[in-house]
Design a protein around this motif. Structure first.
Motif, PDB file in Angstrom:
ATOM      1  N   UNK A   1       5.751  53.909 -15.904  1.00 18.15           N
ATOM      2  CA  UNK A   1       6.788  53.407 -16.966  1.00 18.15           C
ATOM      3  C   UNK A   1       8.011  53.053 -16.569  1.00 18.15           C
ATOM      4  N   UNK A   2       8.529  52.114 -16.148  1.00 19.65           N
ATOM      5  CA  UNK A   2       9.879  51.943 -15.421  1.00 19.65           C
ATOM      6  C   UNK A   2      10.679  51.621 -16.538  1.00 19.65           C
ATOM      7  N   UNK A   3      12.107  52.014 -16.419  1.00 17.12           N
ATOM      8  CA  UNK A   3      13.354  51.554 -16.761  1.00 17.12           C
ATOM      9  C   UNK A   3      13.593  50.346 -16.047  1.00 17.12           C
ATOM     10  N   UNK A   4      14.443  49.374 -16.766  1.00 19.69           N
ATOM     11  CA  UNK A   4      15.039  48.247 -15.837  1.00 19.69           C
ATOM     12  C   UNK A   4      16.554  48.433 -15.259  1.00 19.69           C
ATOM     13  N   UNK A   5      17.367  48.475 -16.244  1.00 19.31           N
ATOM     14  CA  UNK A   5      18.702  48.545 -15.820  1.00 19.31           C
ATOM     15  C   UNK A   5      19.062  49.790 -14.819  1.00 19.31           C
ATOM     16  N   UNK A   6      19.407  49.484 -13.396  1.00 22.09           N
ATOM     17  CA  UNK A   6      19.757  50.328 -12.678  1.00 22.09           C
ATOM     18  C   UNK A   6      18.685  50.915 -12.208  1.00 22.09           C
TER      19      UNK A   6
ATOM     20  N   UNK B   1       5.476  63.100 -17.707  1.00 22.21           N
ATOM     21  CA  UNK B   1       6.164  63.457 -16.385  1.00 22.21           C
ATOM     22  C   UNK B   1       7.638  62.532 -16.001  1.00 22.21           C
ATOM     23  N   UNK B   2       8.327  62.742 -15.543  1.00 28.41           N
ATOM     24  CA  UNK B   2       9.440  62.107 -15.423  1.00 28.41           C
ATOM     25  C   UNK B   2      10.292  62.232 -13.787  1.00 28.41           C
ATOM     26  N   UNK B   3      11.023  60.792 -13.911  1.00 27.12           N
ATOM     27  CA  UNK B   3      11.686  61.163 -12.480  1.00 27.12           C
ATOM     28  C   UNK B   3      13.211  60.524 -12.720  1.00 27.12           C
ATOM     29  N   UNK B   4      14.162  61.169 -12.625  1.00 27.00           N
ATOM     30  CA  UNK B   4      15.625  60.544 -12.543  1.00 27.00           C
ATOM     31  C   UNK B   4      15.988  59.820 -11.590  1.00 27.00           C
ATOM     32  N   UNK B   5      16.075  58.697 -11.629  1.00 27.95           N
ATOM     33  CA  UNK B   5      16.259  57.491 -10.772  1.00 27.95           C
ATOM     34  C   UNK B   5      17.538  57.473 -10.196  1.00 27.95           C
TER      35      UNK B   5
END
Length: 207
Positions: free
Chosen positions: A7-12, A180-184
Motif C-alpha cells: 500500500x502506497x501513500x501518494x503525497x511525499x 506491516x508499516x514503513x515510515x517513508x
C-alpha cells in the motif's frame, strides 16, 4: 505472514507535496507565514480530502479571510505546482512490484477533483491495481474507518499489508490494525524494506 498487498501513500511518497515551498517562491516566506498563521489552509484542504468540492471550498475560505483572498485562491489555481515533482525512484519501485505480480494499491488523502487532475499530470497514478482515494471514500487517514474500508475492499487484514506513508499518525493507525508499516523518509529506505520483505531483489529495487 507473507505480504500480499503493498500500500502506497501518494503525497511525499510518490509525489512531493510542499505547499509552503510554493508559497515562499511566489509571495515570500514572511507573507506565507502571516497567511498560514491566520488561515488553516491544511485544515480547509482536509474538507476537500473528505469529498467537499475543491473550488467552492477554497472560495468560501476567501470570504472568511478576505485580506488573504489572492493567496488562498492560489491553493486552487496553483495546486499542481504544490504537488510536484514526482519521486522517480518510488515510481520505479511501484512498477517493479507490479511487474513481479505483487498487488499494489494506493491509500491517499486526496480530493476528488484534484486526484483526477493529478492523474492527467502523473499517468503512473493510473497504474495501481486499485486506488483508495479519501475524497471518494468520505473519510481520511488516520481515521480507522478508511483502513477498514481498504481491508474490506481487498478482503485482507493485518500483516498481509505493507504500508508506506510519510506521516507517523497514519503509520500508527495502520499498526494498530496489525499492518506491516514503513515510515517513508526517502525512496532508498523504502527500497531496502521491500528487499527485506522478499518482495524485490537488490537489482529490482535499485530504481
Amino acid at each position: 505472514m507473507t505480504v500480499d498487498i503493498v500500500v502506497f501513500d501518494i503525497g511525499n511518497v510518490l509525489i512531493e507535496w510542499q505547499p509552503e515551498r510554493h508559497y515562499d517562491s511566489v509571495i515570500g516566506k514572511d507573507r506565507r507565514k502571516e497567511m498560514f498563521a491566520a488561515v488553516d489552509l491544511h485544515g480547509i484542504n482536509d474538507k476537500v480530502d473528505c469529498g467537499a468540492p475543491f473550488r467552492a471550498t477554497i472560495e468560501q475560505a476567501t470570504e472568511d479571510y478576505p485580506e488573504f483572498k489572492d493567496e488562498i485562491l492560489m491553493w486552487y489555481f496553483d495546486w499542481i505546482n504544490m504537488a510536484t515533482p514526482a519521486i522517480p525512484h518510488s515510481v520505479a519501485l511501484m512498477r517493479a512490484l507490479r511487474a513481479k505480480g505483487v498487488r499494489v494499491v494506493a491509500l491517499t488523502n486526496f480530493g476528488i477533483e484534484s486526484f483526477e487532475f493529478a492523474e492527467t499530470k502523473y499517468p503512473f497514478l493510473t497504474e495501481f491495481d486499485k486506488t483508495y482515494v479519501s475524497g471518494r471514500m468520505g473519510c481520511v487517514k488516520p481515521h480507522s474507518l478508511i483502513y477498514e474500508m481498504l481491508e474490506a475492499g481487498e478482503q485482507a487484514t493485518g500483516a498481509q499489508f505493507l504500508f508506506a506513508d510519510d506521516r507517523q499518525e497514519n503509520i500508527n493507525a495502520a499498526m494498530r490494525r496489525g499492518w506491516k508499516t514503513h515510515l517513508f523518509n526517502g525512496p532508498s529506505g523504502w527500497a531496502q524494506r521491500l528487499v527485506f520483505e522478499g518482495l524485490l531483489t537488490d537489482a529490482e529495487a535499485a530504481g
